[in-house]
Design a protein around this motif. Structure first.
Motif, PDB file in Angstrom:
ATOM      1  N   SER A   1      30.083  52.620  11.439  1.00  0.00           N
ATOM      2  CA  SER A   1      31.161  52.145  12.306  1.00  0.00           C
ATOM      3  C   SER A   1      30.820  52.349  13.776  1.00  0.00           C
ATOM      4  CB  SER A   1      32.455  52.902  11.988  1.00  0.00           C
ATOM      5  OG  SER A   1      32.858  52.681  10.661  1.00  0.00           O
TER       6      SER A   1
ATOM      7  N   ARG B   1      33.125  51.904  17.758  1.00  0.00           N
ATOM      8  CA  ARG B   1      34.335  51.480  18.451  1.00  0.00           C
ATOM      9  C   ARG B   1      33.966  51.044  19.865  1.00  0.00           C
ATOM     10  NH1 ARG B   1      40.010  54.471  20.122  1.00  0.00           N
ATOM     11  NH2 ARG B   1      38.672  55.474  21.694  1.00  0.00           N
TER      12      ARG B   1
ATOM     13  N   SER C   1      35.198  49.650  23.629  1.00  0.00           N
ATOM     14  CA  SER C   1      36.324  49.726  24.554  1.00  0.00           C
ATOM     15  C   SER C   1      36.149  48.706  25.658  1.00  0.00           C
ATOM     16  CB  SER C   1      36.418  51.122  25.178  1.00  0.00           C
ATOM     17  OG  SER C   1      36.629  52.108  24.198  1.00  0.00           O
TER      18      SER C   1
ATOM     19  N   THR D   1      39.146  45.922  13.657  1.00  0.00           N
ATOM     20  CA  THR D   1      40.537  46.047  14.087  1.00  0.00           C
ATOM     21  C   THR D   1      40.589  46.032  15.605  1.00  0.00           C
ATOM     22  OG1 THR D   1      41.087  47.364  12.135  1.00  0.00           O
ATOM     23  CG2 THR D   1      42.626  47.436  13.992  1.00  0.00           C
TER      24      THR D   1
ATOM     25  N   SER E   1      42.849  46.486  19.030  1.00  0.00           N
ATOM     26  CA  SER E   1      44.053  47.200  19.445  1.00  0.00           C
ATOM     27  C   SER E   1      44.044  47.331  20.957  1.00  0.00           C
ATOM     28  CB  SER E   1      44.132  48.580  18.783  1.00  0.00           C
ATOM     29  OG  SER E   1      43.030  49.383  19.175  1.00  0.00           O
TER      30      SER E   1
ATOM     31  N   TYR F   1      40.525  47.877  22.531  1.00  0.00           N
ATOM     32  CA  TYR F   1      39.520  48.453  21.649  1.00  0.00           C
ATOM     33  C   TYR F   1      39.144  47.469  20.545  1.00  0.00           C
ATOM     34  CZ  TYR F   1      41.359  52.672  23.827  1.00  0.00           C
ATOM     35  OH  TYR F   1      41.773  53.607  24.744  1.00  0.00           O
TER      36      TYR F   1
ATOM     37  N   GLN G   1      37.630  48.367  16.819  1.00  0.00           N
ATOM     38  CA  GLN G   1      37.083  49.269  15.802  1.00  0.00           C
ATOM     39  C   GLN G   1      36.331  48.420  14.790  1.00  0.00           C
ATOM     40  OE1 GLN G   1      37.194  52.697  15.553  1.00  0.00           O
ATOM     41  NE2 GLN G   1      35.809  52.415  13.819  1.00  0.00           N
TER      42      GLN G   1
ATOM     43  N   ASN H   1      34.127  48.499  11.418  1.00  0.00           N
ATOM     44  CA  ASN H   1      33.725  49.261  10.232  1.00  0.00           C
ATOM     45  C   ASN H   1      32.850  48.402   9.338  1.00  0.00           C
ATOM     46  OD1 ASN H   1      35.372  51.367  11.149  1.00  0.00           O
ATOM     47  ND2 ASN H   1      37.148  50.604  10.009  1.00  0.00           N
TER      48      ASN H   1
END
Length: 116
Positions: free
Chosen positions: A17, A19, A21, A69, A71, A80, A82, A84
């Motif tokens: 994964s 993330r 930004s 995802t 967000s 963000y 995410q 995975n």
């Protein structure tokens, strides 16, 4: 002026994964829809995820649905992504995008490489 700054990319093994930004400034972040695009080598830039400014509803392209995802934190003016279960085909430069007052703004991009 509008600025978008992405961070969080890197080299990751398949199945892991990351993330991403996107820090935004220069506009009323909470009022605008925000998008993540990516551009793989030799391919066109594609929209992969979007989040509404009001209400926060989300949309995804089929290839990332269920794995990524999107967000946002309006208090931090940050969006963000995410990611995975990353796959080699997710390798690309990922861009943050906002359309503010009929003009498209882009970040500089952050590179994601998925490889063993």
């Amino acid at each position: 002026q509008v600025q978008l700054v992405e961070s969080g990319g890197g080299l990751v093994q398949p199945g892991r994964s990351l993330r991403l930004s996107c820090a935004a400034s220069g506009f009323t972040f909470s009022s605008y829809d925000m998008n993540w695009y990516r551009q793989a080598p030799g391919q066109e830039r594609e929209l992969i995820a979007a989040i509404a400014g009001v209400g926060g509803s989300t949309k995804y392209t089929d290839s990332v649905k269920g794995r990524f995802t999107i967000s946002r934190d309006n208090a931090k003016n940050t969006m963000y992504l995410q990611m995975n279960s990353l796959k080699p085909e997710d390798t690309a430069v990922y861009y943050c995008n906002a359309r503010v007052l009929l003009r498209n703004y882009w970040g500089q991009g952050t590179r994601v490489t998925v490889s063993s």
